[in-house]
Scaffold this motif. Structure first.
Motif, mmCIF file in Angstrom:
data_model
loop_
_atom_site.group_PDB
_atom_site.id
_atom_site.type_symbol
_atom_site.label_atom_id
_atom_site.label_comp_id
_atom_site.label_asym_id
_atom_site.label_seq_id
_atom_site.Cartn_x
_atom_site.Cartn_y
_atom_site.Cartn_z
ATOM 1 N N VAL A 120 125.712 53.322 53.717
ATOM 2 C CA VAL A 120 126.466 51.948 54.215
ATOM 3 C C VAL A 120 125.388 51.057 55.408
ATOM 4 O O VAL A 120 125.206 50.407 55.764
ATOM 5 C CB VAL A 120 127.578 51.588 54.658
ATOM 6 C CG1 VAL A 120 127.832 50.131 55.123
ATOM 7 C CG2 VAL A 120 128.461 51.752 52.507
ATOM 8 N N VAL A 121 125.809 52.247 56.321
ATOM 9 C CA VAL A 121 125.512 52.085 57.355
ATOM 10 C C VAL A 121 124.024 52.344 57.512
ATOM 11 O O VAL A 121 123.434 50.809 57.928
ATOM 12 C CB VAL A 121 125.485 53.096 58.519
ATOM 13 C CG1 VAL A 121 125.117 52.908 59.712
ATOM 14 C CG2 VAL A 121 126.962 53.535 58.605
ATOM 15 N N LEU A 122 123.304 52.789 56.883
ATOM 16 C CA LEU A 122 121.695 52.854 56.475
ATOM 17 C C LEU A 122 121.101 51.384 55.611
ATOM 18 O O LEU A 122 119.861 50.560 56.176
ATOM 19 C CB LEU A 122 120.807 53.180 55.649
ATOM 20 C CG LEU A 122 121.356 54.995 56.742
ATOM 21 C CD1 LEU A 122 120.390 56.265 55.079
ATOM 22 C CD2 LEU A 122 120.344 55.353 57.813
ATOM 23 N N PHE A 123 121.882 50.644 55.124
ATOM 24 C CA PHE A 123 121.872 49.434 54.471
ATOM 25 C C PHE A 123 121.986 48.360 55.244
ATOM 26 O O PHE A 123 121.418 47.025 55.318
ATOM 27 C CB PHE A 123 122.559 49.361 52.757
ATOM 28 C CG PHE A 123 122.041 49.859 52.227
ATOM 29 C CD1 PHE A 123 120.666 49.017 51.136
ATOM 30 C CD2 PHE A 123 122.078 51.023 51.080
ATOM 31 C CE1 PHE A 123 119.531 50.329 50.514
ATOM 32 C CE2 PHE A 123 121.461 52.100 50.049
ATOM 33 C CZ PHE A 123 120.535 51.404 49.962
ATOM 34 N N PHE A 124 122.744 48.348 56.046
ATOM 35 C CA PHE A 124 123.236 47.380 56.645
ATOM 36 C C PHE A 124 121.969 47.463 58.333
ATOM 37 O O PHE A 124 121.473 46.247 58.320
ATOM 38 C CB PHE A 124 124.583 47.756 57.923
ATOM 39 C CG PHE A 124 125.139 47.022 59.317
ATOM 40 C CD1 PHE A 124 125.472 45.651 59.091
ATOM 41 C CD2 PHE A 124 124.554 47.000 60.505
ATOM 42 C CE1 PHE A 124 125.279 44.907 60.362
ATOM 43 C CE2 PHE A 124 124.567 46.768 61.663
ATOM 44 C CZ PHE A 124 125.188 45.276 61.456
ATOM 45 N N ILE B 106 116.635 43.912 59.627
ATOM 46 C CA ILE B 106 114.621 43.686 60.030
ATOM 47 C C ILE B 106 114.865 43.234 58.323
ATOM 48 O O ILE B 106 114.007 41.999 58.191
ATOM 49 C CB ILE B 106 114.927 45.335 59.363
ATOM 50 C CG1 ILE B 106 114.649 46.474 60.383
ATOM 51 C CG2 ILE B 106 112.485 45.295 59.076
ATOM 52 C CD1 ILE B 106 114.842 46.341 61.409
ATOM 53 N N VAL B 107 115.467 43.459 57.058
ATOM 54 C CA VAL B 107 114.970 42.806 55.852
ATOM 55 C C VAL B 107 115.220 40.540 56.228
ATOM 56 O O VAL B 107 114.168 40.096 55.585
ATOM 57 C CB VAL B 107 115.712 42.709 55.125
ATOM 58 C CG1 VAL B 107 115.495 42.148 53.381
ATOM 59 C CG2 VAL B 107 115.265 44.119 54.502
ATOM 60 N N PHE C 231 117.616 45.792 67.638
ATOM 61 C CA PHE C 231 118.415 46.755 67.953
ATOM 62 C C PHE C 231 118.806 46.713 69.549
ATOM 63 O O PHE C 231 120.180 47.977 69.430
ATOM 64 C CB PHE C 231 117.520 47.927 67.958
ATOM 65 C CG PHE C 231 116.811 48.258 66.378
ATOM 66 C CD1 PHE C 231 118.632 48.913 65.128
ATOM 67 C CD2 PHE C 231 116.493 47.577 65.894
ATOM 68 C CE1 PHE C 231 117.826 49.086 64.468
ATOM 69 C CE2 PHE C 231 115.624 47.561 64.196
ATOM 70 C CZ PHE C 231 117.089 48.881 63.751
ATOM 71 N N TYR C 232 118.232 46.686 70.268
ATOM 72 C CA TYR C 232 119.063 46.716 71.598
ATOM 73 C C TYR C 232 120.585 45.638 72.068
ATOM 74 O O TYR C 232 121.171 46.455 73.003
ATOM 75 C CB TYR C 232 117.465 46.249 72.327
ATOM 76 C CG TYR C 232 118.358 45.535 74.223
ATOM 77 C CD1 TYR C 232 118.844 46.900 74.965
ATOM 78 C CD2 TYR C 232 118.111 44.679 74.936
ATOM 79 C CE1 TYR C 232 119.346 46.367 76.501
ATOM 80 C CE2 TYR C 232 118.652 43.945 76.391
ATOM 81 C CZ TYR C 232 118.894 45.332 76.888
ATOM 82 O OH TYR C 232 119.634 45.321 78.133
ATOM 83 N N LEU C 233 120.403 44.657 71.269
ATOM 84 C CA LEU C 233 121.509 43.908 71.244
ATOM 85 C C LEU C 233 122.543 45.174 70.404
ATOM 86 O O LEU C 233 123.840 45.375 70.888
ATOM 87 C CB LEU C 233 121.457 43.227 70.669
ATOM 88 C CG LEU C 233 122.773 42.181 70.166
ATOM 89 C CD1 LEU C 233 123.077 42.002 71.684
ATOM 90 C CD2 LEU C 233 122.275 40.254 69.886
ATOM 91 N N LEU C 234 122.523 45.837 69.622
ATOM 92 C CA LEU C 234 123.729 46.676 68.647
ATOM 93 C C LEU C 234 123.944 47.906 69.400
ATOM 94 O O LEU C 234 124.589 47.821 69.418
ATOM 95 C CB LEU C 234 122.852 46.436 67.706
ATOM 96 C CG LEU C 234 123.367 48.186 66.287
ATOM 97 C CD1 LEU C 234 124.584 46.677 66.248
ATOM 98 C CD2 LEU C 234 122.712 48.212 65.216
#
Length: 235
Positions: free
Chosen positions: A45-49, A54-55, A94-97
């Motif tokens: 789930v985390v990986l698909f999030f 990106i998508v 990713f910086y924001l995440l």
């Protein structure tokens, strides 16, 4: 309220223009939903999030550049992955995440002594903390539309950009995200009790893509005032 309606109307218009753009996103979500249903793996789930972040980049970039700098909408998904500013945009996502995760974790550590020992009573505290974290997010999210124009902004820059309008920005964002969450949870809960769970995957995906479009439009409209006033965004 006017800004929210404007963002929703823009979302309806965008779905007709960017067909080639959101189609890959829908396909990705369909595949990921069925894989998650079959494996029930939280790591997946985390990986698909993360993959969705990106998508869905071409959607956000297309909207930001159209609303903020008045560029024409492009019905070309791969175009945006060939642009220089996309690299910066990915870094800022990713910086924001990571920043949000660190801030959230820090708050939990600091506030944990104040939480009740009864687990059943902790939920309300976590909801309050979640709403507060949404406020923090709405103060620092403007690094994304800036990155869409190849402008590198830090969290402090975004925080200053939203100064004086933070409450309006927060409740505008809440007015969009809360209905999305409630509808999503309602459909998912109903689907779990249904014998035809796969049937509900499509509406969930449509809602998620539309939310991505509308929320990007909302952020774009909010930032456009600052972007078109160079003196304000460089202070």
């Amino acid at each position: 309220m006017k800004l929210i309606v404007k963002s929703i109307l823009y979302g309806l218009y965008f779905t007709k223009i960017f067909v080639k753009g959101y189609l890959p996103v829908v396909i990705y979500l369909v595949l990921s939903q069925f894989l998650i249903m079959k494996t029930q793996n939280i790591l997946l789930v985390v990986l698909f999030f993360l993959g969705y972040l990106i998508v869905s980049i071409p959607i956000a970039l297309n909207i930001f550049r159209n609303i903020i700098s008045k560029e024409d909408l492009l019905n070309d998904y791969l175009y945006f992955f060939r642009q220089e500013y996309t690299g910066l945009f990915i870094k800022k996502i990713f910086y924001l995440l990571i920043s949000i995760i660190i801030i959230y974790t820090a708050h939990i550590i600091v506030l944990s002594p104040l939480f009740p020992t009864d687990i059943s009573q902790i939920t309300i505290y976590l909801y309050i903390l979640f709403m507060y974290m949404l406020y923090i997010y709405t103060r620092i999210m403007f690094i994304l539309p800036a990155a869409a124009h190849n402008i590198s902004k830090g969290l402090k820059d975004s925080y200053l950009i939203s100064k004086g309008n933070s409450i309006k920005i927060y409740f505008s964002y809440i007015a969009i995200i809360l209905p999305y969450l409630f509808i999503n949870v309602a459909i998912t809960s109903y689907a779990e009790n249904s014998s035809n769970f796969g049937f509900f995957v499509i509406p969930v995906i449509i809602i998620q893509v539309f939310f991505t479009i509308v929320s990007s439009a909302l952020i774009g409209y909010m930032y456009s005032d600052f972007y078109n006033k160079p003196k304000d965004i460089t202070e």
